[in-house]
Design a protein around this motif. Sequence first.
Motif, short mmCIF file in Angstrom:
data_model
loop_
_atom_site.label_atom_id
_atom_site.label_comp_id
_atom_site.label_asym_id
_atom_site.label_seq_id
_atom_site.Cartn_x
_atom_site.Cartn_y
_atom_site.Cartn_z
N GLY A 85 0.78 -1.22 0.00
CA GLY A 85 0.00 0.00 0.00
C GLY A 85 0.82 1.27 0.00
O GLY A 85 0.25 2.37 0.00
N SER A 86 2.14 1.14 0.03
CA SER A 86 3.00 2.32 -0.02
C SER A 86 4.41 1.92 -0.43
O SER A 86 4.82 0.78 -0.26
N PHE A 87 5.13 2.91 -0.95
CA PHE A 87 6.53 2.68 -1.32
C PHE A 87 7.36 2.42 -0.07
O PHE A 87 8.21 1.53 -0.06
N SER A 88 7.12 3.19 0.98
CA SER A 88 7.90 3.06 2.21
C SER A 88 7.73 1.69 2.85
O SER A 88 8.71 1.06 3.27
N GLU A 89 6.49 1.24 2.94
CA GLU A 89 6.23 -0.07 3.56
C GLU A 89 6.79 -1.20 2.70
O GLU A 89 7.35 -2.16 3.22
N ALA A 90 6.67 -1.08 1.40
CA ALA A 90 7.24 -2.09 0.51
C ALA A 90 8.76 -2.14 0.68
O ALA A 90 9.35 -3.22 0.75
N ALA A 91 9.38 -0.97 0.76
CA ALA A 91 10.84 -0.91 0.95
C ALA A 91 11.23 -1.57 2.27
O ALA A 91 12.20 -2.34 2.32
N ARG A 92 10.49 -1.27 3.32
CA ARG A 92 10.79 -1.86 4.63
C ARG A 92 10.68 -3.38 4.57
O ARG A 92 11.55 -4.10 5.05
N ARG A 93 9.60 -3.87 3.96
CA ARG A 93 9.40 -5.33 3.88
C ARG A 93 10.46 -6.02 3.04
O ARG A 93 10.81 -7.17 3.30
N MET A 94 10.97 -5.34 2.02
CA MET A 94 11.98 -5.94 1.14
C MET A 94 13.39 -5.62 1.61
O MET A 94 14.35 -6.11 1.03
N ASP A 95 13.50 -4.79 2.64
CA ASP A 95 14.79 -4.38 3.18
C ASP A 95 15.67 -3.70 2.13
O ASP A 95 16.85 -4.02 1.98
N ILE A 96 15.04 -2.80 1.38
CA ILE A 96 15.76 -1.97 0.43
C ILE A 96 15.30 -0.52 0.65
O ILE A 96 14.34 -0.28 1.38
N SER A 97 15.98 0.42 0.03
CA SER A 97 15.62 1.82 0.24
C SER A 97 14.33 2.18 -0.49
O SER A 97 13.97 1.57 -1.50
N ARG A 98 13.66 3.20 0.04
CA ARG A 98 12.45 3.70 -0.61
C ARG A 98 12.80 4.23 -1.99
O ARG A 98 12.04 4.06 -2.94
N ALA A 99 13.96 4.83 -2.12
CA ALA A 99 14.41 5.35 -3.42
C ALA A 99 14.56 4.23 -4.44
O ALA A 99 14.19 4.39 -5.60
N ALA A 100 15.07 3.08 -4.01
CA ALA A 100 15.23 1.94 -4.92
C ALA A 100 13.87 1.44 -5.40
O ALA A 100 13.70 1.09 -6.57
N VAL A 101 12.91 1.43 -4.50
CA VAL A 101 11.55 1.01 -4.86
C VAL A 101 10.96 1.99 -5.86
O VAL A 101 10.41 1.60 -6.89
N SER A 102 11.09 3.27 -5.56
CA SER A 102 10.55 4.31 -6.43
C SER A 102 11.18 4.26 -7.82
O SER A 102 10.50 4.35 -8.84
N LYS A 103 12.50 4.07 -7.86
CA LYS A 103 13.20 3.98 -9.15
C LYS A 103 12.76 2.75 -9.94
O LYS A 103 12.62 2.81 -11.16
N ALA A 104 12.54 1.63 -9.25
CA ALA A 104 12.11 0.40 -9.94
C ALA A 104 10.73 0.59 -10.57
O ALA A 104 10.51 0.20 -11.72
#
Length: 91
Positions: A17-36
């Motif tokens: 439901g969010s970039f931040s939560e997805a990043a936390r769950r995948m243990d990667i940065s929010r920026a990496a999620v956003s860029k992907a």
Amino acid sequence: MQDLNLFIIFARVIEAGSFSEAARRMDISRAAVSKAVAKLEKELSTRLLLRSTRHISLTETGIAISEHAARILEEAEHAERVVNSLHSEPQ
């Protein structure tokens, strides 16, 4: 062929439901999620998500792609479970 990891990250964003939560769950940065997600949108030449500071929502194309992304994620998780079960059994 598209990078399947981009679809997996997209599916995780939808699931979380969010970039931040997805990043936390995948243990990667929010920026990496956003860029992907941005890279996937660029490769598909379409917007998948509408973003605001507090909310994301799927576009019509995003809805269609999210179903496929969820199946890709499910298959990847299943493959990982199969490999793990094979390694846990004595040979």
